[in-house]
Design an enzyme around this catalytic site. Structure first.
Site, mmCIF file in Angstrom:
data_model
loop_
_atom_site.group_PDB
_atom_site.id
_atom_site.type_symbol
_atom_site.label_atom_id
_atom_site.label_comp_id
_atom_site.label_asym_id
_atom_site.label_seq_id
_atom_site.Cartn_x
_atom_site.Cartn_y
_atom_site.Cartn_z
ATOM 1 N N PHE A 131 0.873 -1.173 0.000
ATOM 2 C CA PHE A 131 0.000 0.000 0.000
ATOM 3 C C PHE A 131 0.918 1.234 0.000
ATOM 4 O O PHE A 131 1.903 1.267 0.739
ATOM 5 C CB PHE A 131 -0.867 -0.047 1.257
ATOM 6 C CG PHE A 131 -1.930 1.000 1.306
ATOM 7 C CD1 PHE A 131 -3.142 0.812 0.669
ATOM 8 C CD2 PHE A 131 -1.729 2.176 2.007
ATOM 9 C CE1 PHE A 131 -4.133 1.781 0.724
ATOM 10 C CE2 PHE A 131 -2.720 3.151 2.063
ATOM 11 C CZ PHE A 131 -3.923 2.946 1.420
ATOM 12 N N ASP A 203 2.435 -5.309 8.836
ATOM 13 C CA ASP A 203 1.239 -4.484 8.683
ATOM 14 C C ASP A 203 0.034 -5.430 8.612
ATOM 15 O O ASP A 203 -0.053 -6.251 7.703
ATOM 16 C CB ASP A 203 1.360 -3.644 7.407
ATOM 17 C CG ASP A 203 0.165 -2.732 7.227
ATOM 18 O OD1 ASP A 203 -0.969 -3.171 7.529
ATOM 19 O OD2 ASP A 203 0.343 -1.591 6.764
ATOM 20 N N TYR A 228 -10.309 0.744 11.534
ATOM 21 C CA TYR A 228 -11.612 1.003 10.871
ATOM 22 C C TYR A 228 -11.966 0.001 9.779
ATOM 23 O O TYR A 228 -12.962 0.162 9.107
ATOM 24 C CB TYR A 228 -11.649 2.433 10.294
ATOM 25 C CG TYR A 228 -10.484 2.826 9.415
ATOM 26 C CD1 TYR A 228 -10.427 2.432 8.082
ATOM 27 C CD2 TYR A 228 -9.440 3.598 9.913
ATOM 28 C CE1 TYR A 228 -9.364 2.786 7.279
ATOM 29 C CE2 TYR A 228 -8.360 3.954 9.116
ATOM 30 C CZ TYR A 228 -8.330 3.549 7.804
ATOM 31 O OH TYR A 228 -7.265 3.893 7.013
ATOM 32 N N LYS A 229 -11.134 -1.020 9.575
ATOM 33 C CA LYS A 229 -11.460 -2.021 8.548
ATOM 34 C C LYS A 229 -12.213 -3.171 9.221
ATOM 35 O O LYS A 229 -13.335 -2.981 9.652
ATOM 36 C CB LYS A 229 -10.185 -2.442 7.822
ATOM 37 C CG LYS A 229 -9.648 -1.268 6.979
ATOM 38 C CD LYS A 229 -8.314 -1.505 6.337
ATOM 39 C CE LYS A 229 -7.890 -0.277 5.539
ATOM 40 N NZ LYS A 229 -6.456 -0.250 5.259
ATOM 41 N N ARG A 375 -12.308 -5.018 -6.138
ATOM 42 C CA ARG A 375 -11.935 -5.601 -4.848
ATOM 43 C C ARG A 375 -13.175 -5.814 -3.989
ATOM 44 O O ARG A 375 -13.922 -4.882 -3.707
ATOM 45 C CB ARG A 375 -10.959 -4.638 -4.151
ATOM 46 C CG ARG A 375 -10.310 -5.232 -2.933
ATOM 47 C CD ARG A 375 -9.256 -4.304 -2.373
ATOM 48 N NE ARG A 375 -9.856 -3.136 -1.731
ATOM 49 C CZ ARG A 375 -9.254 -2.425 -0.792
ATOM 50 N NH1 ARG A 375 -8.022 -2.731 -0.407
ATOM 51 N NH2 ARG A 375 -9.857 -1.381 -0.249
HETATM 52 C C1 LIG Z 1 -5.845 0.925 5.080
HETATM 53 C C2 LIG Z 1 -4.361 0.833 5.042
HETATM 54 C C3 LIG Z 1 -3.579 1.872 5.545
HETATM 55 C C4 LIG Z 1 -4.250 3.115 6.048
HETATM 56 O O1 LIG Z 1 -3.390 4.012 6.648
HETATM 57 P P1 LIG Z 1 -4.007 5.305 7.348
HETATM 58 O O2 LIG Z 1 -2.871 5.919 8.010
HETATM 59 O O3 LIG Z 1 -5.109 4.822 8.255
HETATM 60 O O4 LIG Z 1 -4.613 6.160 6.285
HETATM 61 C C5 LIG Z 1 -2.208 1.707 5.532
HETATM 62 N N1 LIG Z 1 -1.629 0.579 5.062
HETATM 63 C C6 LIG Z 1 -2.369 -0.443 4.569
HETATM 64 C C7 LIG Z 1 -1.705 -1.679 4.076
HETATM 65 C C8 LIG Z 1 -3.745 -0.331 4.539
HETATM 66 O O5 LIG Z 1 -4.477 -1.323 4.056
#
Ligand SMILES: *Cc1c(COP(=O)(O)O)cnc(C)c1O
Length: 416
Positions: A131, A203, A228-229, A375
């Site tokens: 990401f 992560d 939040y996921k 997705r």
């Molecule tokens: C959702 C997600 C993030 C989100 O990061 P924020 O700091 O909450 O915006 C980061 N890394 C991965 C792999 C994600 O899926």
């Protein structure tokens, strides 16, 4: 498509729903009528108890008790209390997880802190397909530490780690790929890192709350994840960070704010880190969001993560089977093998954005990811097997009717 095929898929799905130990957990959520929600890996659904719990916090703890709630309602201890609740879901014994900041900020703290435990080693290793914020923050962490980032796919990580040997400081990987949904082997990459004396940072954004992550058992050193996921903490819910107990007392994280101080109310001029996981805190957290996340986590009460994982795999395999039976024909980017699949199914289509819009118009909410990914996330606590079959049927109808070619599905807004 033949009605027999559909009827058979629906009958099997309804049987699986009836027999699932999670069949009742859907009732713990409010979901709008007419929606099949397959985007809980981007924003989890609303657990029913969160509204009333938050109203009580706002009216009583904030409105009536005011500043006294820091002690009376233990707002002070909320970040580690909620952290321990998440710890149960990611295989971490108490005292190693704290809820704080965003995932982006925690990635920086985790990678810098881990690199500082391995001075003199030049390389931070990460996945080129990470990401983007993970890539940016790995670069930022390496820059402040005078290290360099190398990008190697997790599939090749064990070999690359062995080759880097004593040059490697930290291997920073995601347990589930956000785009393809591939689940990587946390234990194998972690032990490859340990074999050369390096550390592993994980992560868990797309695994916490859906995959039975085992941080302690897998030997992870540090980890971060999203509130939040699949944890359903609400938009912008704070993230969590894990530091293994064995590293905590020497963990030197870069953002030394007063909430991480050993004695914050002494108002000392110099920073002395708190013992334990508290040192990873920075400043005053968004308490309403911390407490919303705490209430949301009650949706996991009474469930083991192995049951949750079983449900997740059953949902995604039901969806994959339905795609096959209905001959939907989009290439699947997600591994078919259970051991390599997270909790989503990603499909490829050159016009994936419009396909997603056409699905949303039918009430099937998923999302689009660059460059060609449809997705679909299967949050195991509230998505049913019937939803999975119905979603496949909608997708088949979209493709057969070429609905994605309609001009109204071509417009992109700020958030895709
Ligand atoms: C959702 C997600 C993030 C989100 O990061 P924020 O700091 O909450 O915006 C980061 N890394 C991965 C792999 C994600 O899926």
């Amino acid at each position: 498509m033949s009605d027999d095929v559909i009827d058979d898929l629906l009958a099997r799905a309804s049987d699986l729903d009836a027999r699932s130990p999670l069949s009742a957990t859907r009732e713990r959520f409010t979901l709008p009528d007419g929606v099949i929600y397959l985007d809980g890996n981007s924003l989890g659904a609303l657990p029913r108890n969160v509204g009333p719990a938050l109203a009580r916090v706002v009216e009583h703890e904030w409105g009536e008790r005011l500043i006294r709630s820091w002690n009376e309602a233990d707002w002070w201890g909320a970040q580690t209390r909620v952290g321990d609740r998440i710890g149960r879901l990611v295989g971490a014994a108490p005292g190693q997880v704290v809820v704080t900041d965003s995932t982006s900020v925690n990635l920086f703290k985790a990678i810098v802190g881990a690199a500082r435990l391995r001075p003199g080693r030049r390389v931070v290793l990460t996945d080129p397909a990470s990401f983007p914020t993970d890539l940016y923050l790995a670069e930022a962490a390496a820059r402040v530490e005078g290290r360099e980032v190398r990008r190697v796919s997790p599939a090749d990580a064990p070999r690359a780690i062995a080759e880097l040997g004593a040059d490697l400081a930290v291997a920073a990987y995601s347990s589930v790929d956000y785009a393809t949904g591939e689940l990587w082997d946390l234990e194998a990459i972690t032990s490859a890192a340990h074999d050369v004396g390096a550390l592993a940072c994980w992560d868990l954004c797309h695994s916490a709350g859906a995959v039975d992550v085992r941080l302690d058992e897998g030997g992870a050193d540090v980890a971060v994840g999203c509130g939040y996921k699949y944890l359903n903490g609400g938009p912008g819910a704070p993230s969590f960070i894990y530091v293994a107990a064995r590293h905590q007392d020497v963990f030197d994280q870069p953002l030394t704010g007063w909430f991480g101080h050993a004695r914050p109310f002494e108002m000392a001029r110099d920073f002395i880190p708190a013992p334990g996981i508290d040192r990873v805190r920075v400043g005053t957290p968004p308490m309403l969001s911390v407490l919303a996340l705490e209430a949301a986590l009650e949706a996991f009460d009474g469930l083991s993560m192995s049951e949750v994982r079983t449900q997740s795999l059953s949902l995604t395999s039901t969806f994959l089977d339905a795609l096959g039976a209905l001959d939907v024909g989009l290439p699947v980017a997600t591994p078919a093998e259970d051991a390599r699949r997270g909790s989503q199914v990603s499909l490829r289509h050159p016009d994936a954005f419009a396909v997603v819009q056409a699905l949303i118009a039918r009430g099937v909410i998923g999302d689009y990811r660059e460059p060609d990914i449809v997705r679909l996330g299967f949050a195991p606590l509230y998505v049913s097997h019937l939803d999975a079959v119905a979603a496949a049927q909608h997708l088949k109808e979209v493709m057969d009717g070429r609905e994605h070619e309609r001009p109204e599905f071509a417009t992109r807004r700020a958030v895709t």
